[in-house]
Enzyme design. Structure first.
Site, PDB file in Angstrom:
ATOM      1  N   THR A  18      19.847  30.390 -39.410  1.00  0.00           N
ATOM      2  CA  THR A  18      20.447  31.574 -39.585  1.00  0.00           C
ATOM      3  C   THR A  18      20.394  32.682 -40.794  1.00  0.00           C
ATOM      4  OG1 THR A  18      22.357  30.090 -39.220  1.00  0.00           O
ATOM      5  CG2 THR A  18      23.196  32.157 -40.514  1.00  0.00           C
ATOM      6  N   HIS A  78      20.233  45.947 -75.250  1.00  0.00           N
ATOM      7  CA  HIS A  78      19.845  46.943 -74.922  1.00  0.00           C
ATOM      8  C   HIS A  78      19.142  47.989 -74.452  1.00  0.00           C
ATOM      9  CE1 HIS A  78      23.385  49.303 -75.999  1.00  0.00           C
ATOM     10  NE2 HIS A  78      22.607  50.322 -76.373  1.00  0.00           N
ATOM     11  N   GLY A 117      34.948  32.843 -39.583  1.00  0.00           N
ATOM     12  CA  GLY A 117      34.265  31.981 -40.316  1.00  0.00           C
ATOM     13  C   GLY A 117      33.494  31.170 -39.366  1.00  0.00           C
TER      14      GLY A 117
HETATM   15  P1  FAD Z   1      21.006  26.541 -40.247  1.00  0.00           P
HETATM   16  O1  FAD Z   1      20.306  28.023 -41.011  1.00  0.00           O
HETATM   17  O2  FAD Z   1      22.259  27.614 -39.082  1.00  0.00           O
HETATM   18  O3  FAD Z   1      20.110  26.790 -39.291  1.00  0.00           O
HETATM   19  C1  FAD Z   1      20.037  25.158 -38.600  1.00  0.00           C
HETATM   20  C2  FAD Z   1      18.193  25.500 -37.682  1.00  0.00           C
HETATM   21  O4  FAD Z   1      18.614  24.397 -36.575  1.00  0.00           O
HETATM   22  C3  FAD Z   1      18.242  26.422 -36.792  1.00  0.00           C
HETATM   23  O5  FAD Z   1      17.198  26.563 -37.047  1.00  0.00           O
HETATM   24  C4  FAD Z   1      18.776  25.986 -35.287  1.00  0.00           C
HETATM   25  O6  FAD Z   1      18.469  26.865 -34.287  1.00  0.00           O
HETATM   26  C5  FAD Z   1      18.256  24.543 -35.694  1.00  0.00           C
HETATM   27  N1  FAD Z   1      19.028  23.473 -34.810  1.00  0.00           N
HETATM   28  C6  FAD Z   1      20.087  22.856 -34.339  1.00  0.00           C
HETATM   29  N2  FAD Z   1      20.221  22.523 -33.319  1.00  0.00           N
HETATM   30  C7  FAD Z   1      19.263  22.085 -33.224  1.00  0.00           C
HETATM   31  C8  FAD Z   1      18.739  21.175 -32.245  1.00  0.00           C
HETATM   32  N3  FAD Z   1      19.422  19.952 -31.743  1.00  0.00           N
HETATM   33  N4  FAD Z   1      17.339  19.902 -32.416  1.00  0.00           N
HETATM   34  C9  FAD Z   1      16.453  21.850 -32.797  1.00  0.00           C
HETATM   35  N5  FAD Z   1      16.663  22.565 -33.653  1.00  0.00           N
HETATM   36  C10 FAD Z   1      17.853  22.836 -33.697  1.00  0.00           C
HETATM   37  N6  FAD Z   1      24.285  32.661 -47.240  1.00  0.00           N
HETATM   38  C11 FAD Z   1      24.071  32.442 -48.442  1.00  0.00           C
HETATM   39  O7  FAD Z   1      23.708  31.933 -49.545  1.00  0.00           O
HETATM   40  N7  FAD Z   1      23.611  34.318 -49.106  1.00  0.00           N
HETATM   41  C12 FAD Z   1      23.772  35.136 -47.826  1.00  0.00           C
HETATM   42  O8  FAD Z   1      24.286  36.189 -48.229  1.00  0.00           O
HETATM   43  C13 FAD Z   1      24.946  34.570 -47.096  1.00  0.00           C
HETATM   44  N8  FAD Z   1      24.422  35.911 -46.132  1.00  0.00           N
HETATM   45  C14 FAD Z   1      25.146  35.502 -44.632  1.00  0.00           C
HETATM   46  C15 FAD Z   1      24.975  36.722 -43.584  1.00  0.00           C
HETATM   47  C16 FAD Z   1      25.266  36.341 -42.402  1.00  0.00           C
HETATM   48  C17 FAD Z   1      25.745  37.280 -41.694  1.00  0.00           C
HETATM   49  C18 FAD Z   1      25.975  35.072 -42.158  1.00  0.00           C
HETATM   50  C19 FAD Z   1      25.873  34.638 -40.916  1.00  0.00           C
HETATM   51  C20 FAD Z   1      25.237  33.712 -43.353  1.00  0.00           C
HETATM   52  C21 FAD Z   1      25.578  34.268 -44.313  1.00  0.00           C
HETATM   53  N9  FAD Z   1      25.269  32.902 -45.366  1.00  0.00           N
HETATM   54  C22 FAD Z   1      24.960  33.457 -46.597  1.00  0.00           C
HETATM   55  C23 FAD Z   1      24.853  31.852 -45.129  1.00  0.00           C
HETATM   56  C24 FAD Z   1      23.356  31.021 -44.645  1.00  0.00           C
HETATM   57  O9  FAD Z   1      22.888  31.370 -43.599  1.00  0.00           O
HETATM   58  C25 FAD Z   1      24.014  29.684 -44.373  1.00  0.00           C
HETATM   59  O10 FAD Z   1      25.193  28.658 -45.235  1.00  0.00           O
HETATM   60  C26 FAD Z   1      22.395  28.893 -44.221  1.00  0.00           C
HETATM   61  O11 FAD Z   1      21.764  29.694 -43.114  1.00  0.00           O
HETATM   62  C27 FAD Z   1      22.471  27.282 -43.395  1.00  0.00           C
HETATM   63  O12 FAD Z   1      21.351  27.079 -43.675  1.00  0.00           O
HETATM   64  P2  FAD Z   1      20.926  25.343 -42.247  1.00  0.00           P
HETATM   65  O13 FAD Z   1      20.340  24.982 -42.465  1.00  0.00           O
HETATM   66  O14 FAD Z   1      22.624  24.153 -42.597  1.00  0.00           O
HETATM   67  O15 FAD Z   1      21.811  26.259 -41.299  1.00  0.00           O
END
Ligand code: FAD
Length: 437
Positions: free
Chosen positions: A39, A425, A251
């Site tokens: 994401t 500053h 959310g």
């Molecule tokens: P994700 O980034 O969602 O990655 C999970 C991955 O798992 C995905 O690539 C998915 O395809 C893969 N996956 C899922 N199921 C399977 C499966 N069964 N097999 C193989 N692969 C799979 N956070 C910040 O800190 N700063 C910001 O400015 C910020 N801005 C944001 C703006 C927006 C519009 C959004 C929507 C979110 C924002 N966030 C921000 C939040 C941040 O993007 C997420 O908290 C972060 O990406 C979470 O990382 P993750 O690795 O947990 O999950």
């Protein structure tokens, strides 16, 4: 082949876990059903902030007369061009991730658990076939997806943040349902481009949970900019048909579909993976990190969880718990907001006698030079011990300034210690020192 670690999901949690695993010399496989970066890189932080930067430049050009610079004509918004720049930045960063992952096996396909020790996946990229992966440990890092609002299901004009990030035509009006971080960032972006923006928030303030003074300040700034802010309102009662586009940003929920969690002993609660503080998911060899645990849904928290989970699996002597306390969060609105630790109300609710120091950017030389004097710094500390408890900044470069307060608070500094720091500053950071004097 038996791996040491199989990671499901190559978002910020999975990517950080993979890098840590390589540093520890582990035989690791990283499984991703879509593209690298999750994401954050593809539908979140990076694309959103790239669009917002264009709006900032547009605003700045609009202020050119203030700096005694004359422009030949009005600037023109080229949204397809902005989108192309965004795609270019994403592609560059993805290539960077790919090269950082060298030496780690990356497999494209959707993984599902068969039992506590095995996942299987349909190989993607046209390779086809079923692959079984056995591993000593697993990390579930499958991320999250936007929540839908009953009655306002996603369609061609009711969009989630993922689709709104890729639109190519500037709408004339936009209703944003949900005035949290994502909703407010989009409000700043689209209102800067001249879109008539309305925000409908169920709670009594924008950015629920954020310091009340800061939320009120943002609301006032929005009103001055012509953004309509409706708080304490159920969007279901609004006539959404009168808006060109609707963003539903109420959310996100953990992405667990198809993971086969029911075949494992993983602990689940309200559609999220429940872990203990060490990130163990209820089965000795399965851990979880990032948005799929539905704790703080922030990229840097996901990365921290990913790295810590790997250490907790393989370095028994260095096992450590994680906590949401003192994790900074930023809102890339105009002006920006940075927040860390407890805000004034939260500290009072915990029964702590607090003192607050505040400084308005109107008094900052650098803010005046930048022509960005809207906002203030608020620092909260324990009245008895002087321990810094939290800080909230709304104003120019607040998302960078909060880094200073992050170092101070995470290192356990007191107000007396921070007062001794000499800031350069003329900078925005000296406003932190000014707040204390
Ligand atoms: P994700 O980034 O969602 O990655 C999970 C991955 O798992 C995905 O690539 C998915 O395809 C893969 N996956 C899922 N199921 C399977 C499966 N069964 N097999 C193989 N692969 C799979 N956070 C910040 O800190 N700063 C910001 O400015 C910020 N801005 C944001 C703006 C927006 C519009 C959004 C929507 C979110 C924002 N966030 C921000 C939040 C941040 O993007 C997420 O908290 C972060 O990406 C979470 O990382 P993750 O690795 O947990 O999950």
């Amino acid at each position: 082949m038996m791996y040491d670690l199989a990671i499901i999901g190559a978002g910020w949690a999975g990517f950080n876990a993979a890098l840590r695993a390589r540093a520890l010399g582990l035989k690791t496989v990283l499984i991703e059903k879509d593209v690298l970066g999750g994401t954050c890189l593809n539908k979140g932080c990076i694309p959103a902030k790239t669009l917002i930067q264009s709006a900032k430049v547009y605003n700045l050009i609009g202020k050119s007369k203030t700096f005694s610079l004359s422009m030949p004509g009005d600037p023109v918004v080229d949204l397809p061009g902005i989108q192309a720049r965004k795609e270019h930045i994403i592609a560059q960063l993805r290539r960077g991730m790919e090269s950082m992952l060298s030496g780690i096996e990356v497999v494209r396909g959707e993984a599902r658990f068969v039992d506590n020790d095995t996942v299987e996946l349909e190989l993607a990229d046209g390779i086809g076939g079923l692959k079984k992966i056995n591993s000593r440990y697993f990390l579930a890092a499958s991320g999250s997806k936007p929540l839908e609002l009953p009655g306002l299901e996603f369609n061609r004009t009711i969009l989630s943040s993922s689709e709104l990030l890729s639109i190519r035509d500037v709408p004339s009006t936009l209703l944003i349902v949900g005035g949290g971080v994502i909703g407010c960032e989009f409000a700043s972006f689209f209102s800067a481009l001249g879109v008539q923006v309305t925000i409908a928030e169920l709670m009594p303030q924008l950015l629920p949970g954020m310091d009340r003074d800061v939320a009120r300040k943002l609301e006032n700034i929005y009103k001055k900019k012509g953004v309509r802010v409706l708080t304490g309102i159920d969007a279901a009662k609004l006539d959404t048909a009168v808006f060109s586009l609707v963003l539903v940003s109420i959310g996100r929920k953990a992405e667990l579909s198809g993971l086969g969690l029911e075949k494992t002993g993983i602990r689940m609660e309200q559609n999220r993976i429940v872990t203990d503080d060490f990130l163990n998911a209820g089965v000795p060899n399965i851990y979880a990190a990032g948005d799929c645990t539905a704790r703080l849904m922030l990229a840097h928290f996901a990365g921290y969880q990913g790295r810590t989970a790997v250490d907790n699996m393989f370095l028994p002597d260095a096992r450590r718990g994680i906590s949401e306390a003192n994790i900074p969060s930023c809102v890339f609105t105009d002006p920006e907001i940075g927040n860390i630790g407890l805000n004034e109300e939260e500290a009072k609710q915990k029964g702590i006698a607090v003192e607050v120091r505040r400084f308005d950017f109107l008094g900052s030389g650098m803010a005046r030079i930048l022509e960005e004097t809207e906002g203030f710094i608020k620092i909260v500390f324990d009245a008895k011990t002087g321990k810094l408890l939290g800080a909230c900044i709304i104003g120019p470069k607040a998302t960078e300034l909060i880094g200073i307060m992050t170092v101070a608070i995470q290192s356990g500094m007191t107000i007396a210690g921070l007062k001794e720091i000499v800031f350069a500053h003329p900078t925005l950071s000296e406003a932190i020192g000014d707040a204390l004097r």
